[in-house]
Design a protein around this motif. Structure first.
Motif, PDB file in Angstrom:
ATOM      1  N   MET A 448      -7.479   9.563   6.331  1.00 50.36           N
ATOM      2  CA  MET A 448      -6.251   9.524   5.543  1.00 50.36           C
ATOM      3  C   MET A 448      -6.171  10.701   4.567  1.00 50.36           C
ATOM      4  O   MET A 448      -5.067  11.155   4.223  1.00 50.36           O
ATOM      5  N   GLN A 452      -2.979  13.086   4.214  1.00 46.49           N
ATOM      6  CA  GLN A 452      -2.275  13.351   2.959  1.00 46.49           C
ATOM      7  C   GLN A 452      -1.673  14.751   2.946  1.00 46.49           C
ATOM      8  O   GLN A 452      -0.504  14.939   2.567  1.00 46.49           O
ATOM      9  N   LEU A 465      -3.212   6.040  -1.540  1.00 43.27           N
ATOM     10  CA  LEU A 465      -3.794   5.084  -0.613  1.00 43.27           C
ATOM     11  C   LEU A 465      -4.447   3.977  -1.437  1.00 43.27           C
ATOM     12  O   LEU A 465      -5.281   4.264  -2.306  1.00 43.27           O
ATOM     13  N   GLU A 477      -0.657   2.796   2.517  1.00 43.04           N
ATOM     14  CA  GLU A 477      -0.382   4.211   2.248  1.00 43.04           C
ATOM     15  C   GLU A 477       1.004   4.322   1.641  1.00 43.04           C
ATOM     16  O   GLU A 477       1.948   3.664   2.111  1.00 43.04           O
TER      17      GLU A 477
END
Length: 524
Positions: A448, A452, A465, A477
């Motif tokens: 993640m 981003q 997150l 998210e």
């Protein structure tokens, strides 16, 4: 393996533009020789002579980002036509002022800056137009051909400029020929029937486009690497360009013809370098070629300061030309490949801003050093600093850009809304729920983190997150977009590289249904 059948020169519009650009660049180089020569006639102060180079590059530093934003939101063909006629008019006026004997050092700098302004406004649009003229597989060869064309002009232009100055008794005729040489590009652009990029969304606003370009660059490691490597080179390489008129006329005692021949040596070196690049392409990494060429240019800069005759300076300039085209091809190619089509002109404008901005600052600084410590000291110091800077920059390789697939993904599902949504409603909060096995939480978080950057490149102003405190493995998210229209643009901007980041993260989702997506919008 590339063959003649794959050559971009087989495409009529690219071939015509390439030839017209060479002619125009010959005129530009003739003007550069004329401007430098005229300034040495008007003033012998090394700082003022170096200021000619600064006046050429300063508009790029000030206006490159606005130019890039314009090139991404207006019709590029019309923008290119307008700027081309601006440059024709500027060169014609400079010729008239010089013929009339009205040119002063400051008027010369102002006119050079005005012509450079037209070049600045056209440069991002021109660079971003090349992928429209050739298929993706031919883009690297098209970039190399453009670099070759620039250096063919560099080989011919300076020598031709010197001959014209000598034959006409001054540089006014050179400025007039530069105005005529630019008309061919305008004619080709008039014949080009451009098909604009189709979008169902309204064009971006100017300020929003500027912000989007900066935001993309800040979140693109590949583009940041290009900017860093450019700054580390140009701030020191500028010394050779800025002080060359002083070396040619004052230290070597050359005539205008001799000075043009000295610049032509660099151009012929660049042509030789272009031929060498064709042999080495695919065999040596971009990073290795960049390092070798930078060290060669550093050595040439230092050696030029010790040259006392034309015979000593000519081979040094030839070597500098070999290095220069290798560096420019490496940096420009990496910049082209580091951004998708929707933001390409803006990122290329940032690349030009950094390169020309550091050239401007470097030209002024090295001119100041030469005025206080001497030309030889300035060139030796610049060469040594350039070599050290390139060795330190090795930890930031240029090859990463070539590994990115930035073609549009075109498969992000359209957001579901009830009723009509006004484009300017916002801000918009997007939430996506994932169910992750507790044992995979750490790996999911890392995936993640890469996602981003993708969200922010596409338009997200903030990103977060979060894990539910009451349900282990439930992650949410979130990202915020300025308006509904900006979120719709996110859908158009998604590239295959972005989708790869998203799919990597979603592989950790263990729910029976797809991750739940919500679009929350601020009340009207």
């Amino acid at each position: 393996m590339n063959t003649a059948a794959d050559s971009p020169l087989r495409i009529p519009i690219f071939r015509a533009l390439w030839i017209a650009t060479i002619v125009s660049n010959i005129g530009t180089w003739m003007q550069d020789v004329g401007a430098g020569w005229l300034m040495t006639s008007l003033s012998r102060d090394p700082l003022l002579v170096a200021a000619v180079q600064a006046a050429t590059t300063l508009p790029m530093f000030v206006l490159s980002m606005p130019a890039g934003a314009l090139a991404d939101i207006v019709d590029r063909r019309r923008l290119l036509l307008a700027t081309q006629w601006w440059m024709v008019a500027g060169a014609a006026l400079l010729s008239i002022f010089t013929f009339a004997g009205l040119c002063t050092p400051w008027l010369l700098l102002a006119m050079v800056a005005a012509i450079a302004t037209g070049m600045t406004l056209s440069a991002p649009a021109f660079q971003a137009t090349i992928p429209e003229l050739v298929p993706p597989a031919s883009l690297p060869r098209a970039i190399a051909l453009l670099s070759l064309g620039i250096n063919i002009a560099r080989a011919i232009g300076p020598a031709a400029g010197g001959l014209v100055i000598a034959a006409a008794g001054g540089p006014a005729a050179v400025f007039a020929l530069n105005a005529l040489s630019s008309i061919g590009v305008a004619i080709v652009l008039l014949r080009w029937q451009r098909t604009p990029r189709k979008s169902g969304l309204p064009a971006e606003h100017f300020l929003g486009a500027l912000q989007a370009g900066v935001r993309y660059t800040r979140q693109s490691p590949a583009m940041l690497t290009v900017l860093l490597r450019s700054a580390a080179f140009f701030v020191f390489a500028s010394a050779l360009w800025a002080l060359l008129p002083v070396i040619g006329r004052r230290d070597l005692g050359l005539s205008s013809i001799g000075y043009g021949a000295l610049l032509a040596c660099l151009g012929f070196g660049a042509i030789a370098g272009a031929l060498l690049l064709r042999v080495l392409s695919g065999r040596i990494s971009c990073n290795a070629m960049m390092l070798a060429a930078s060290l060669l240019f550093a050595a040439a800069t230092a050696l030029l300061g010790m040259a006392s005759t034309f015979a000593m300076a000519a081979p040094v300039m030839f070597a500098a030309g070999v290095a220069w085209i290798t560096i420019m091809s490496s940096l420009t190619g990496a910049a082209q490949m580091a951004a998708p089509a929707w933001v390409k002109a803006r990122t290329l404008a940032l690349y030009m801003l950094v390169s020309q901005g550091t050239m401007t600052a470097g030209s002024t600084f090295w001119g100041w050093v030469a005025a206080h410590a001497g030309v030889q000291v300035a060139l030796l110091a610049a060469g040594a600093a350039l070599g050290i800077a390139q060795l330190l920059a090795l930890r930031f390789p240029l090859d990463a850009a070539a590994k990115l697939d930035l073609t549009p993904a075109a498969d992000w599902p359209a957001p579901h809304v009830e009723g009509d949504m006004q484009n300017d409603r916002g801000p918009v909060l997007v939430t996506i729920e994932y169910r992750i096995a507790p044992a995979s939480s750490a790996d999911f978080t890392l995936a993640m983190a890469r996602l981003q950057a993708s969200r922010r490149r596409g338009g997200a102003l903030s990103w977060g997150l979060y894990e539910d405190a009451a349900q282990a493995g439930l992650f949410v998210e979130t990202f915020v977009v300025e308006s509904w229209i900006e979120h719709l643009r996110q859908h158009e901007r998604v590239t295959r590289a972005d989708r790869e980041c998203e799919e990597t993260a979603r592989q950790f989702h263990i729910g029976t249904e797809a991750p739940r997506i919500r679009h929350l919008i601020a009340p009207a």
